[in-house]
Design a protein around this motif. Structure first.
Motif, mmCIF file in Angstrom:
data_model
loop_
_atom_site.group_PDB
_atom_site.id
_atom_site.type_symbol
_atom_site.label_atom_id
_atom_site.label_comp_id
_atom_site.label_asym_id
_atom_site.label_seq_id
_atom_site.Cartn_x
_atom_site.Cartn_y
_atom_site.Cartn_z
ATOM 1 N N LEU A 1 0.846 -1.193 0.000
ATOM 2 C CA LEU A 1 0.000 0.000 0.000
ATOM 3 C C LEU A 1 0.887 1.250 0.000
ATOM 4 O O LEU A 1 1.971 1.246 0.580
ATOM 5 C CB LEU A 1 -0.919 0.011 1.224
ATOM 6 N N PRO A 2 0.429 2.317 -0.637
ATOM 7 C CA PRO A 2 1.254 3.537 -0.732
ATOM 8 C C PRO A 2 1.284 4.330 0.579
ATOM 9 O O PRO A 2 0.712 5.407 0.694
ATOM 10 C CB PRO A 2 0.575 4.328 -1.856
ATOM 11 N N LEU A 3 1.953 3.769 1.571
ATOM 12 C CA LEU A 3 2.078 4.427 2.876
ATOM 13 C C LEU A 3 3.481 5.013 2.990
ATOM 14 O O LEU A 3 4.469 4.281 2.956
ATOM 15 C CB LEU A 3 1.821 3.420 4.001
ATOM 16 N N TYR A 4 3.553 6.341 3.102
ATOM 17 C CA TYR A 4 4.840 7.033 3.131
ATOM 18 C C TYR A 4 4.955 7.959 4.339
ATOM 19 O O TYR A 4 5.468 9.064 4.229
ATOM 20 C CB TYR A 4 5.034 7.840 1.849
ATOM 21 N N GLU B 1 3.899 11.904 4.401
ATOM 22 C CA GLU B 1 3.681 12.266 3.002
ATOM 23 C C GLU B 1 2.620 11.391 2.331
ATOM 24 O O GLU B 1 2.390 11.489 1.139
ATOM 25 C CB GLU B 1 4.988 12.170 2.227
ATOM 26 N N THR B 2 1.977 10.532 3.091
ATOM 27 C CA THR B 2 0.955 9.646 2.544
ATOM 28 C C THR B 2 -0.229 10.459 2.035
ATOM 29 O O THR B 2 -0.695 11.377 2.695
ATOM 30 C CB THR B 2 0.478 8.658 3.630
ATOM 31 N N VAL B 3 -0.696 10.089 0.849
ATOM 32 C CA VAL B 3 -1.889 10.710 0.277
ATOM 33 C C VAL B 3 -3.038 9.740 0.514
ATOM 34 O O VAL B 3 -3.068 8.642 -0.038
ATOM 35 C CB VAL B 3 -1.701 10.994 -1.229
ATOM 36 N N CYS B 4 -3.968 10.147 1.336
ATOM 37 C CA CYS B 4 -5.024 9.241 1.773
ATOM 38 C C CYS B 4 -5.853 8.702 0.615
ATOM 39 O O CYS B 4 -6.231 7.540 0.607
ATOM 40 C CB CYS B 4 -5.928 9.924 2.786
ATOM 41 N N SER B 5 -6.140 9.529 -0.360
ATOM 42 C CA SER B 5 -6.965 9.061 -1.476
ATOM 43 C C SER B 5 -6.289 7.908 -2.215
ATOM 44 O O SER B 5 -6.960 6.976 -2.667
ATOM 45 C CB SER B 5 -7.274 10.208 -2.432
ATOM 46 N N GLU B 6 -4.965 7.941 -2.316
ATOM 47 C CA GLU B 6 -4.242 6.838 -2.951
ATOM 48 C C GLU B 6 -4.344 5.567 -2.106
ATOM 49 O O GLU B 6 -4.514 4.469 -2.634
ATOM 50 C CB GLU B 6 -2.775 7.208 -3.152
#
Length: 114
Positions: A89-92, A95-100
């Motif tokens: 999952l795109p967890l950064y 800087e994580t973008v919740c919609s992504e």
């Protein structure tokens, strides 16, 4: 992004001040200064209100994402594969973008299950 936001905020204040001054052409200098002071003093309230609104919206998005992930975990038959998908999952961090994350979470198996 912050510089752009601050520039937009400054332009907005300038526009409000100009509109006020145009509308207050017949008033005394004291009235004009009081009006400008009211605009400047009200700004932090509206800034706070906007920040609160954004925080609330982000909280709703993350709640939905966590719900989708929890459904996927609860309904999985292959925990190893699901663990890999969750790690992808795109967890950064901050800087994580919740919609992504929400879109990616919806793609997990059984994510939409109640």
């Amino acid at each position: 992004m912050t510089a752009t936001f601050l520039l937009a905020l400054l332009i907005g204040f300038g526009a409000m001040a100009v509109i006020f001054l145009l509308a207050a052409r017949g008033l005394t200098k004291r009235s004009k200064w009081l009006g400008l002071a009211a605009i400047v003093l009200a700004a932090p309230f509206f800034f706070w209100l906007g920040a609160f609104s954004e925080q609330f919206t982000s909280g709703q998005c993350y709640s939905r994402s966590i719900h989708l992930i929890a459904n996927a975990v609860a309904g999985t038959d292959a925990p190893g594969r699901l663990a890999e998908q969750i790690r992808e999952l795109p967890l950064y961090g901050y800087e994580t973008v919740c919609s992504e994350v929400e879109v990616a979470s919806a793609g997990l198996p059984n994510a939409g299950a109640p």
